[in-house]
Design an enzyme around this catalytic site. Structure first.
Site, short mmCIF file in Angstrom:
data_model
loop_
_atom_site.label_atom_id
_atom_site.label_comp_id
_atom_site.label_asym_id
_atom_site.label_seq_id
_atom_site.Cartn_x
_atom_site.Cartn_y
_atom_site.Cartn_z
N ARG A 76 13.88 42.64 36.82
CA ARG A 76 12.08 42.58 36.87
C ARG A 76 11.93 43.19 34.95
NH1 ARG A 76 13.12 48.41 40.03
NH2 ARG A 76 14.91 47.87 38.29
N HIS A 273 39.12 47.38 46.67
CA HIS A 273 40.39 46.97 44.94
C HIS A 273 42.36 46.76 45.54
CE1 HIS A 273 36.72 45.82 42.77
NE2 HIS A 273 37.15 47.35 42.03
N LYS A 403 63.73 47.00 38.81
CA LYS A 403 64.65 48.04 38.40
C LYS A 403 65.77 47.77 38.99
CE LYS A 403 62.59 52.05 37.78
NZ LYS A 403 61.49 52.85 37.39
#
Ligand SMILES: NC(=O)C1=CN([C@@H]2O[C@H](COP(=O)(O)OP(=O)(O)OC[C@H]3O[C@@H](n4cnc5c(N)ncnc54)[C@H](OP(=O)(O)O)[C@@H]3O)[C@@H](O)[C@H]2O)C=CC1
Ligand SMILES: O=C1O[C@H](COP(=O)(O)O)[C@@H](O)[C@H](O)[C@H]1O
Length: 517
Positions: A76, A273, A403
């Site tokens: 706009r 997400h 790990k």
């Protein structure tokens, strides 16, 4: 409905496993007719920070050719072509001024409202003019509309596109519409939005974007899980104790308080997400890499999630959040949430998936932590050293590390925690990892819907969160205060501990790309 070739040529099947290795063989050659990209909401935040830069990167790499593409900004605001170009110029990084200017010459602006025909007629005339100037065969052109707009205007904008701006032929070419999240606020509003858009466009024309699906390490999840024998037998309740999917931001709502307060962190980050990441971690192996096969599996795992329990939820709101004048003084909107999803199936029964997201925390990162159970019959007495944990760092410094407990180098038989490490910055030094939006816009041009949210997937996602969201909106679950720059409410760490997560004390991993070696 005149939807171009999407009516009759299904997009599924584009990204077969073998074609993954051929990603550079872009399919633009098979669809090389005139392409018009319309960014609606071109004056806004997302457009300047993400959409236009993504288009620029595609242009830089030759995926958008100046001979065939034109980009129209629509909003706009009364600005000129030059005004829009200047707005976005500062966000186009890593190229010469000449190259940037070459791209910007492809961008023009049309001003108009979102709910009246006048502006959209102007827009259609501008698109048609471009198509004619390229000697395009009538109807064979490609029209892509990107709605970088608040969802409240999607129905009217889609109606206008449908009435005024469709590719006029149903024999060739196409019209596709990308819509941004949030897709609704709860199950009912999402169903209504889907029904409204569904009356105007078919599912093959609608691309519900979730930019996490465009992130490199999110896209790697299927390959990691299903192309590596190592993980196949381990990826289940017999071996995995708990999974965490975490999003942290070190900034607050930063002037977006008005928008944010209507949504909160669960609708802003977790329902979309993190849930998409959850699907890729928890779903079963799809029949193939066809988009519909993958999305079928995502729907199935979402439908297997049992209702979230209030005592497995911790909400927080950072101190100072309500200082924003657009946020009501009595807001209970969470800026932090940690909650547990449980999947009722043979693979995952009893394994908590902790989804955690927060703003104004002590760090910025997104990662997945898959923590394995203790080794049975431990002879090393090394429980205090910590467990095996596969960490997939989505951002920043993309990496994966496992790990492990190892023998501490030296004369003693002592153990310590170490890691097998794949840091992308080191391993793939020469590779520039594409931005999520770049990839997803290219997928839309190619007609590949694999990394977009399907309508039934969206419904299943809202079914999981709607009861909790309504209870939060009704003030039945309260947000606890937390200090900005911390880990969030301490109760969240207590929840993780209660779910079985064992922190490895004294172990800190620094991405080698960040460490001084
Ligand atoms: N910004 C971000 O980082 C992200 C945004 N998104 C999503 O992308 C979409 C756009 O976001 P963003 O660019 O931040 O939004 P903005 O608030 O910047 O809005 C974009 C444009 O829409 C127009 N607009 C704003 N409010 C209204 C309104 N109430 N009615 C009609 N038009 C309005 C304005 O253009 P004009 O007045 O000129 O018409 C504005 O420039 C949203 O759906 C958002 O949730 C998703 C992920 C990240
Ligand atoms: O969708 C959104 O995502 C951003 C975070 O995106 P990232 O790619 O930087 O992780 C978040 O800041 C924003 O609130 C949310 O709407």
């Amino acid at each position: 409905m005149s939807g171009g070739s999407d009516e009759s040529s299904p997009s599924s099947g584009r990204a077969s496993l073998s074609s993954l290795s051929d990603l550079n063989d872009l399919e633009l050659s098979s669809e090389s007719s005139c392409l018009s990209i319309v960014v609606l909401g071109a004056s806004g935040d997302l457009a300047k920070k993400k959409t236009f830069p993504a288009l620029f990167h595609l242009f830089q790499q030759g995926f958008l050719q100046s001979g065939e593409v034109h980009i129209f900004g629509y909003a706009r605001s009364k600005i000129s072509d030059e005004g829009l170009r200047e707005r976005i110029r500062g966000y186009l990084k890593g190229a010469s001024d000449e190259h940037v200017s070459e791209f910007l010459q492809l961008v023009t602006y049309v001003s108009g409202s979102y709910d009246s025909g006048e502006g959209f007629e102007l827009l259609n005339n501008a698109i048609s003019e471009h198509e004619t100037s390229k000697n395009n065969t009538a109807g064979s052109s490609r029209r892509l509309f990107y709605l970088a707009l608040p969802p409240s205007v999607y129905p009217s904008v889609c109606k206008m596109i449908r009435s005024y701006c469709m590719n006029p032929s149903s024999h060739a070419g196409w019209t596709r519409v990308i819509v941004e999240k949030p897709f609704g606020k709860d199950l009912d509003s999402a169903k209504e939005l889907s029904a409204q858009l569904g009356q105007l466009f078919n599912e093959k024309q609608l691309y519900r974007i979730d930019h996490y699906l465009g992130k490199e390490l999110v896209q790697n999840l299927l390959v990691l899980r299903f192309a590596n024998r190592l993980f196949l037998p381990l990826w289940n309740r017999d071996n995995i104790d708990n999974v965490q999917i975490v999003f942290r931001e070190d900034i607050g709502t930063e002037g977006r308080g008005g928008y944010f307060d209507q949504y909160g962190i669960i609708r802003d980050i977790i329902q979309n997400h993190l849930l998409q990441v959850f699907c890729l971690v928890a779903m079963e192996k799809p029949v193939s890499l066809k988009p519909e096969h993958i999305r079928d599996e995502k729907v199935k795992v979402l439908q297997s999630v049992i209702p979230i329990k209030h005592d497995e939820v911790v909400l927080g709101q950072y101190d100072g959040y309500k200082d924003d004048s657009t946020v009501p003084d009595d807001s209970n909107t969470p800026t932090f949430a940690s909650l547990v999803l449980r999947v009722h199936n043979e693979r995952w029964d009893g394994v908590p998936f902790i989804l955690k997201a927060g703003k104004a925390l002590n760090s910025r990162k997104a990662e997945i932590r898959v923590q394995f159970k203790d080794s049975p019959g431990d002879i090393f007495k090394c429980k205090t050293q910590g467990r095996n944990e596969l960490v997939i760092r989505l951002q920043p410094s993309e990496s994966m590390y496992m790990k492990l407990t190892v023998k501490k180098p030296g004369l003693e038989m002592a153990t310590e925690q170490s890691e097998l490490d794949l840091s992308y910055g080191l391993r793939y030094r020469e590779v520039k990892i594409p931005e999520a939006y770049e990839r997803l816009i290219l997928d839309t041009i190619r007609g590949d819907q694999q990394h977009f949210v399907r309508r039934d997937e969206l419904k299943a996602a809202w079914e999981i969160f709607t009861p909790l969201l309504h209870d939060i909106d009704d003030g039945k679950v309260k947000s606890l205060p937390y200090t900005p720059g911390t880990r969030g409410p301490p109760e969240a760490d207590e929840l993780s501990k209660r779910m079985g997560y064992m922190q490895t004390y004294g172990y800190v991993w620094i991405p080698p790309t960040l460490a001084k070696i």
